[in-house]
Design an enzyme around this catalytic site. Sequence first.
Site, mmCIF file in Angstrom:
data_model
loop_
_atom_site.group_PDB
_atom_site.id
_atom_site.type_symbol
_atom_site.label_atom_id
_atom_site.label_comp_id
_atom_site.label_asym_id
_atom_site.label_seq_id
_atom_site.Cartn_x
_atom_site.Cartn_y
_atom_site.Cartn_z
ATOM 1 N N HIS A 253 1.365 23.448 -74.140
ATOM 2 C CA HIS A 253 0.337 22.506 -74.576
ATOM 3 C C HIS A 253 0.498 22.119 -76.034
ATOM 4 O O HIS A 253 0.084 21.030 -76.434
ATOM 5 C CB HIS A 253 -1.055 23.074 -74.319
ATOM 6 C CG HIS A 253 -1.433 23.098 -72.879
ATOM 7 N ND1 HIS A 253 -2.460 23.868 -72.365
ATOM 8 C CD2 HIS A 253 -0.906 22.435 -71.808
ATOM 9 C CE1 HIS A 253 -2.557 23.675 -71.069
ATOM 10 N NE2 HIS A 253 -1.626 22.820 -70.707
ATOM 11 N N HIS A 385 5.397 15.979 -64.401
ATOM 12 C CA HIS A 385 6.079 16.339 -65.645
ATOM 13 C C HIS A 385 7.558 15.972 -65.598
ATOM 14 O O HIS A 385 8.099 15.393 -66.553
ATOM 15 C CB HIS A 385 5.917 17.833 -65.933
ATOM 16 C CG HIS A 385 4.534 18.233 -66.298
ATOM 17 N ND1 HIS A 385 3.969 17.964 -67.530
ATOM 18 C CD2 HIS A 385 3.583 18.893 -65.592
ATOM 19 C CE1 HIS A 385 2.740 18.437 -67.558
ATOM 20 N NE2 HIS A 385 2.481 19.006 -66.400
#
Length: 412
Positions: A253, A385
């Site tokens: 993150h 992703h």
Amino acid sequence: MTDAWVDLPVHRAWLHREELRLTDFGAAAALPGGGFGWLDGNGRRTADPAVHTWITARMTHVYSLAHLRGVPGAGPLADNGLAALTGRLHDEEHGGWFSRISTAEGVPAGTGKNAYDHAFVILAAASATAAGRTYAEPLLADALDVVGRHFFDAGTGLSVEGYDRDWSSCEDYRGANSNMHLVEAFLAAADATGDTVWRDRALGIAEQLIHRITADNGWRLPEHFSAGWEPVLDYNRDHPADPFRPFGSTVGHWMEWARLLVALDASLGAAAPGWLVEDAERLFSLAVGHGWSVDGAPGFVYTLDWDDRPVVRERMHWVPAEALMAAAALHRRTGDALYEEWYRTLWDYVRRYLIDTDQGSWHHELAPDNTPSATVWQGKPDLYHAYQAVLLPLLPAAPAAASALLGNGVAR
């Protein structure tokens, strides 16, 4: 250093080949009646009868982008996702979206409403709107209205996390992850609708969570908070490997935020505050310094404790995907050759360890020795992703991917 890889025809051709491989793999997830199921490691739908909103929304986003890229069959696959998001995943009685439904029973299997799912509904609808898919524009308007009325808290400039089905009870937990994905969703919505309020809200979330809260925590990103937005640093200490709410700080993150901060900077243009790129560079540096190869093997560990020690050492596929996108964005923005070096290093790692040339897609999880494992994630349920990793380095940081493709912003 020679030219950046993204400027080289062979590298662009390699990315395009991987893009087509991924979209072919994910097509098997499409479900009769709309939505996308969970794929196992061999690319077959599992016996799990649940249709998850986050998976369906992410796949709708991916196939909307693929349609804009000219991939035959991608438009109907995006429509299959939209059918579920406007149909059986949507709560016709109370509004918003169920977290999942059971196809076996035809009823909601998770009746709670959470910000994470709703962020991806916005992203899917924004991308599908740019792709010109039927029903996407009213879906986007509905999703933005629901998030604006129920999740976004104007008093804090942040989103609350979850409700019960009829919106009568809001949970006390607050999370950085859902807010991070709302930043991405709001930027896409701003580009799709032309309404700059969503861009302003994205900036407000980033300023609160990164430039204030994370900075005050020594630049170690807190993920979990009380209802008053006080960091709860011991959250899930006894369940550290949770796929959505793990204990400690999630290194991936830091990279995802770095990418989004550069996107915000580009989206705001001359009005962008200088701290956006500065904070992105700081997060990138800390992520590679504390998360990469820290236990004797290449790759990023999943989580760190508050003394920067690895907690969950498995390697998740989405972390290097986000890292290489951040590296590409920062290299384009700053010109610093360090980011090009990392871009190449990360793709070498992905090619060697993550890309599954036998069964398709990418291994979603690796053990600490970089062999395939499944302690946190089972199977290969997600293209989001990996697909963005092969596409976003070719695009400008702003506008959002679908709007950039609509304007032919891709490097060819």
